[in-house]
Design a protein around this motif. Structure first.
Motif, PDB file in Angstrom:
ATOM      1  N   ALA A   1      12.778   9.985   2.944  1.00 24.53           N
ATOM      2  CA  ALA A   1      12.417   8.643   2.647  1.00 24.53           C
ATOM      3  C   ALA A   1      12.410   8.611   0.990  1.00 24.53           C
ATOM      4  N   ILE A   2      12.938   7.703   0.515  1.00 20.29           N
ATOM      5  CA  ILE A   2      12.691   7.245  -0.835  1.00 20.29           C
ATOM      6  C   ILE A   2      12.111   5.935  -1.228  1.00 20.29           C
ATOM      7  N   VAL A   3      10.945   5.993  -1.781  1.00 22.45           N
ATOM      8  CA  VAL A   3       9.928   5.082  -1.734  1.00 22.45           C
ATOM      9  C   VAL A   3       9.783   4.466  -3.214  1.00 22.45           C
TER      10      VAL A   3
ATOM     11  N   THR B   1       7.458  14.758  -3.181  1.00 20.47           N
ATOM     12  CA  THR B   1       7.632  14.919  -4.862  1.00 20.47           C
ATOM     13  C   THR B   1       7.973  13.474  -5.223  1.00 20.47           C
ATOM     14  N   THR B   2       7.633  13.391  -6.702  1.00 16.96           N
ATOM     15  CA  THR B   2       7.807  12.064  -7.297  1.00 16.96           C
ATOM     16  C   THR B   2       8.663  12.199  -8.637  1.00 16.96           C
ATOM     17  N   PHE B   3       9.433  11.209  -9.087  1.00 17.80           N
ATOM     18  CA  PHE B   3       9.905  11.031 -10.416  1.00 17.80           C
ATOM     19  C   PHE B   3       9.798   9.654 -10.881  1.00 17.80           C
TER      20      PHE B   3
ATOM     21  N   GLN C   1       0.900  -1.253   0.014  1.00 24.28           N
ATOM     22  CA  GLN C   1      -0.046  -0.215   0.143  1.00 24.28           C
ATOM     23  C   GLN C   1       0.854   1.243  -0.017  1.00 24.28           C
ATOM     24  N   GLU C   2       2.197   1.297   0.640  1.00 20.88           N
ATOM     25  CA  GLU C   2       2.864   2.542   0.639  1.00 20.88           C
ATOM     26  C   GLU C   2       4.303   2.607  -0.067  1.00 20.88           C
TER      27      GLU C   2
ATOM     28  N   THR D   1       8.722   8.046  -5.068  1.00 21.88           N
ATOM     29  CA  THR D   1       8.288   9.043  -4.394  1.00 21.88           C
ATOM     30  C   THR D   1       9.472   9.555  -3.250  1.00 21.88           C
ATOM     31  N   VAL D   2       9.601  10.520  -3.172  1.00 32.48           N
ATOM     32  CA  VAL D   2      10.659  11.393  -2.355  1.00 32.48           C
ATOM     33  C   VAL D   2      10.064  12.057  -1.190  1.00 32.48           C
TER      34      VAL D   2
END
Length: 663
Positions: free
Chosen positions: A215-217, A187-189, A135-136, A173-174
Motif C-alpha cells: 500500500a502507498i498512502v 515506513t514513510t517519506f 483518518q487513514e 506511508t508505504v
C-alpha cells in the motif's frame, strides 16, 4: 533425411575425424598422451573414441508462462509502471493489479496521465488527487503476482518515482499489509520534489504471508504523480541489484548448464514487426527501458533485460547464446496459427543497414572494451569486463521465405565479416521434418552455415524411435543445435524417453554441438505451454523428472565419446540405451544407462580398457514408483563395478556411473 541434404552414415571408427581434430593435440600437455589419442578420434585400447562437444547440454529461457515477470525476475509488483494495455490482454488496462484505496473517510480521485513522464519509453503514470486524507489516507494497493510473498524478518527494498503537482509536500506511508488490512511493515517519506525523484526505502515485515499487498498512502491533501513502484526482496540471486528470485535462479544454476539461450523463442521475432524483441530497449536504467506486449498474451517489463541475461549466464557458468530476430516477424503473427502461418512480415530492405548495425552493436556490448561505445554502456551498468560472447543465433523457427533468406544472409555475412570468431546459428523451422525443415537445411548446405537450430515437441514414443536420428547426419556439414525439444509430458516415462534420446545426442556429439530442453520455467497458475522443466508458484519450486534427467546429463558431460562399450541383455531391447564419455579435465569415465521400459535389463561392460581404477566410482540412480509417476527419486552411492561391469537397470530408470582414472 532426404538425399538432397547429403546425409551419410558415419562409420564407427570415424577415420575421417583424425585430420579435422588434429589441431586439438597442441592444447594438451605432454603428460596426457592417452587423452591426446581420444581427442584426436583414435581408438583407445581397441575402443573407438571421438571428440564430442563439451558444451552439449544447456538451457533455453523464454518469457513464457510468466517465466520472467512474476517468475525469475524478482520484482514483486505487477504492472509497476502502469503500462498494461488491452493489447497485452483484452481486459487489462493501466490500473490492472492496482486498487484505489479510500478508507477512514478519505476521498479524492485517481487518473492515468502521459504528460511529462519519467521517460518517453515509460509514458504512463498515475496522478493521485487527495481532496481529504481522512483518518487513514488515500492511495494505491498492489496485489503483486497472485499475492506478494513475504517472510518475517527478511528485508524488502521499496522504491518509487514521484512528482509533486500541488504546493505543499505530501507525507507518504508505504506498508506491507494483509488482505484484511493488518500491517506487517511500514515506513514513510515526504514527496516534495516538483520534478521526478526516486525514493528508496526498506521494509522488514514482522509476519510471513503468501498473499500480502503493498500500500502507498498519501496522508495529507494534495496532488502527487506516481510511477515505477518497485518492491524487491533484498536477498536476490548472488545479491544482484534488479536481480533474480533466489530459489528459482538456484534451481536453474543447479542444472550446471553449459550455455543459456535467451530471450526466446517466438518471443524474439514477435507478433508483427513492431513486436520484435529489440535488445537495446532492454538495457540501461529500468525506468528508461521500453516495455511491450508479450506474444504469449501478457506483458514484458524488460526489467529482466540483456544485461541481466548476460550477468546470469556469468553467475551460473553458462555461455551466453542470445537470439536476435532475422528481420522478419513470426509467420503466425496476427493470429494466423490456424491458417498456415501467413503473417510473416519483413523489415524493408532500406532499414536493413540500421538493423544489422543494431546486431553488430550487441556483439560490441557483450565483448567490446569498456571504452568502446557499447562496451561503455555495459561498464556503466556495473560490468567493465566483457561477457565473452561466443555464439549468436539469428532467427527462430522462421518460415523459409525468400524474404527471410535474403535478410538472414545479409545479417550472417555482416556479422561474420566483422566478428569472424562468433559462431552463428541458423534456423530450420518449427519441426523435425517438413517443407521448412528441408528448405532450411538446403539453405544451410548451399552457403555452409556454421550451425543450424532444430526444434521439436513429440510424444515419448517418437523419442524412443529416433535415438539414431543423428547417426546419419553429414559430419562435414553444419553442426546442429537442438534449441527446443521435449516429449509431451512430465511423467517418468517422458523423462526416460528423453534420457534415451540424449544418449544418442552424446553418441553424435561431434555433430550435435548443443541441446536444450524447452520451455524452462512456468508459473503454475499462468501456463501458456506444457510441459515445462520447472514449475513454480510465488513460494514454491517444483522440479520434474525431466529436470533431473537434464541435470544428470549436464553435470556428467564429457568431451570424448567411447563407442561400443556397453551391451544389453536382452540384446533386442529398444527401450534400453547407453553412452560412455570421458571428461578429460577430471579424467573421469562416465557411463549413462537408460531403461525406458517396464522390465529390467542388464548392462555389461569391460572397464579396464578405459583405464578406470578399481573401486573408485559412484553411481547415481534416478527412478520412480511407476511409468506415470510425476515424482522422481535420486540416490547416489559408492560403486565397485570390478573389471567387468554387470548391472541390472530397474524399469524406467537412469543410472549414471562415474569412475575415476586418476587418484
Amino acid at each position: 533425411m532426404k538425399n538432397k541434404n547429403k546425409w551419410y552414415a558415419a562409420k564407427k571408427t570415424l577415420p575421417g575425424m583424425v585430420a579435422c581434430l588434429a589441431a586439438a593435440l597442441c592444447s594438451l600437455s605432454a603428460n596426457v598422451t592417452y587423452a591426446q589419442q581420444q581427442t584426436a578420434g583414435q581408438p583407445v585400447n581397441g575402443i573407438p573414441a571421438k571428440a564430442i562437444s563439451p558444451n552439449l547440454f544447456g538451457i533455453f529461457f523464454e518469457d513464457i508462462s510468466y517465466a520472467a515477470d512474476g517468475g525469475l525476475y524478482a520484482e514483486l509488483i505487477q504492472n509497476r509502471s502502469f503500462e498494461y494495455t488491452p493489447a497485452d490482454r483484452r481486459n487489462w488496462h493501466s490500473l490492472t493489479a492496482w486498487e484505489y484505496l479510500t478508507k477512514g473517510y478519505g476521498y479524492g480521485s485517481l487518473s492515468v496521465e502521459t504528460k511529462a513522464p519519467v521517460h518517453p519509453n515509460n509514458p504512463h503514470y498515475v496522478v493521485l488527487n487527495v481532496d481529504d486524507a481522512g483518518q487513514e489516507g488515500v492511495g494505491l494497493v498492489n496485489d503483486g503476482f497472485d499475492g506478494i510473498v513475504i517472510r518475517a524478518g527478511e528485508q524488502y527494498d521499496f522504491s518509487v518515482f514521484t512528482r509533486l503537482l500541488s504546493a505543499q509536500p505530501i507525507p507518504v506511508t508505504v506498508q506491507l499489509r494483509s488482505k484484511k488490512g493488518e500491517i506487517y511493515a511500514e515506513t514513510t517519506f515526504t514527496a516534495a520534489a516538483k520534478s521526478w525523484k526516486k525514493y528508496s526505502l526498506a521494509l522488514t515485515p514482522g509476519k510471513s504471508d503468501d498473499s500480502a499487498r503493498l500500500a502507498i498512502v498519501a496522508k495529507t491533501k494534495g496532488i502527487l504523480a506516481i510511477d515505477m513502484v518497485s518492491l524487491f526482496p533484498h536477498k536476490t540471486f548472488h545479491g544482484r541489484t534488479n536481480g533474480l528470485r533466489p530459489d528459482l535462479a538456484q534451481a536453474v544454476a543447479d542444472l550446471q548448464p553449459k550455455f543459456m539461450r535467451f530471450p526466446g523463442g517466438c518471443l524474439v521475432h514477435g507478433d508483427g514487426l513492431d513486436n520484435m524483441y529489440r535488445w537495446k530497449n532492454t538495457i540501461g536504467p529500468v525506468e528508461e527501458r521500453k516495455e511491450q506486449r508479450n506474444i504469449w498474451s501478457y506483458h514484458q517489463s524488460t526489467g529482466l533485460g540483456y544485461f541481466e541475461y548476460f550477468q546470469f549466464c556469468e553467475d551460473i557458468g553458462a555461455k551466453p547464446l542470445p537470439v536476435v530476430p532475422a528481420a522478419v516477424s513470426c509467420q503466425n503473427s496476427g493470429g494466423t496459427w490456424a491458417i498456415g502461418g501467413t503473417g510473416q512480415k519483413a523489415l524493408p530492405l532500406a532499414d536493413m543497414s540500421g538493423y544489422i548495425q543494431e546486431i553488430l552493436d550487441l556483439v560490441e556490448y557483450a565483448n567490446g572494451s569498456a571504452t568502446s561505445k557499447w562496451g561503455a554502456k555495459r561498464a556503466a551498468a556495473g560490468h567493465p569486463a566483457p561477457f565473452h560472447l561466443e555464439y549468436l543465433a539469428i532467427g527462430n523457427e522462421d518460415k523459409q521465405t525468400p524474404e527471410f533468406r535474403e535478410r538472414f544472409k545479409m545479417i550472417y555475412d555482416a556479422v561474420k565479416k566483422k566478428y569472424p570468431n562468433i559462431t552463428l546459428i541458423g534456423t530450420s523451422g518449427p519441426g523435425f521434418e517438413g517443407e521448412d525443415f528441408e528448405e532450411g537445411w538446403a539453405f544451410a548446405n548451399k552457403y555452409g552455415w556454421q550451425m543450424m537450430d532444430e526444434h521439436y515437441y513429440e510424444n515419448p514414443e517418437w523419442f524412443l524411435a529416433h535415438t539414431h536420428r543423428y547417426d546419419q547426419y553429414n559430419r562435414n556439414g553444419s553442426k546442429v543445435y537442438i534449441g527446443e525439444y521435449a516429449s509431451k509430458g512430465n511423467t517418468l516415462f517422458n523423462a526416460m524417453s528423453e534420457a534415451l534420446y540424449m544418449t544418442g545426442l552424446e553418441r553424435n556429439g561431434d555433430v550435435v554441438s548443443m541441446a536444450s530442453y524447452a520451455p524452462l520455467l512456468a508459473r503454475t497458475a499462468h501456463t501458456s505451454w506444457n510441459p515445462n522443466l520447472i514449475y513454480f508458484t510465488g513460494n514454491s519450486v517444483s522440479l520434474t523428472p525431466n529436470y533431473y534427467v537434464q541435470q544428470l546429463f549436464s553435470r556428467n558431460n564429457g568431451d570424448v565419446y567411447y563407442d561400443n562399450v556397453v551391451s544389453f541383455s536382452p540384446a533386442d531391447s529398444h527401450t534400453a540405451g547407453a553412452s560412455c564419455v570421458k571428461d578429460t579435465k577430471t579424467g573421469d569415465v562416465i557411463i549413462k544407462l537408460v531403461n525406458a521400459g517396464d522390465t529390467p535389463v542388464t548392462a555389461t561392460a569391460s572397464l579396464p580398457p578405459l583405464g578406470t581404477r578399481s573401486g573408485m566410482a559412484v553411481i547415481t540412480v534416478l527412478s520412480g514408483e511407476s511409468k506415470t509417476s510425476t515424482q522422481a527419486v535420486i540416490k547416489t552411492t559408492d560403486f565397485k563395478p570390478g573389471e567387468t561391469l554387470s548391472y541390472t537397470l530397474p524399469p524406467y530408470s537412469l543410472s549414471v556411473i562415474r569412475a575415476k582414472t586418476k587418484d
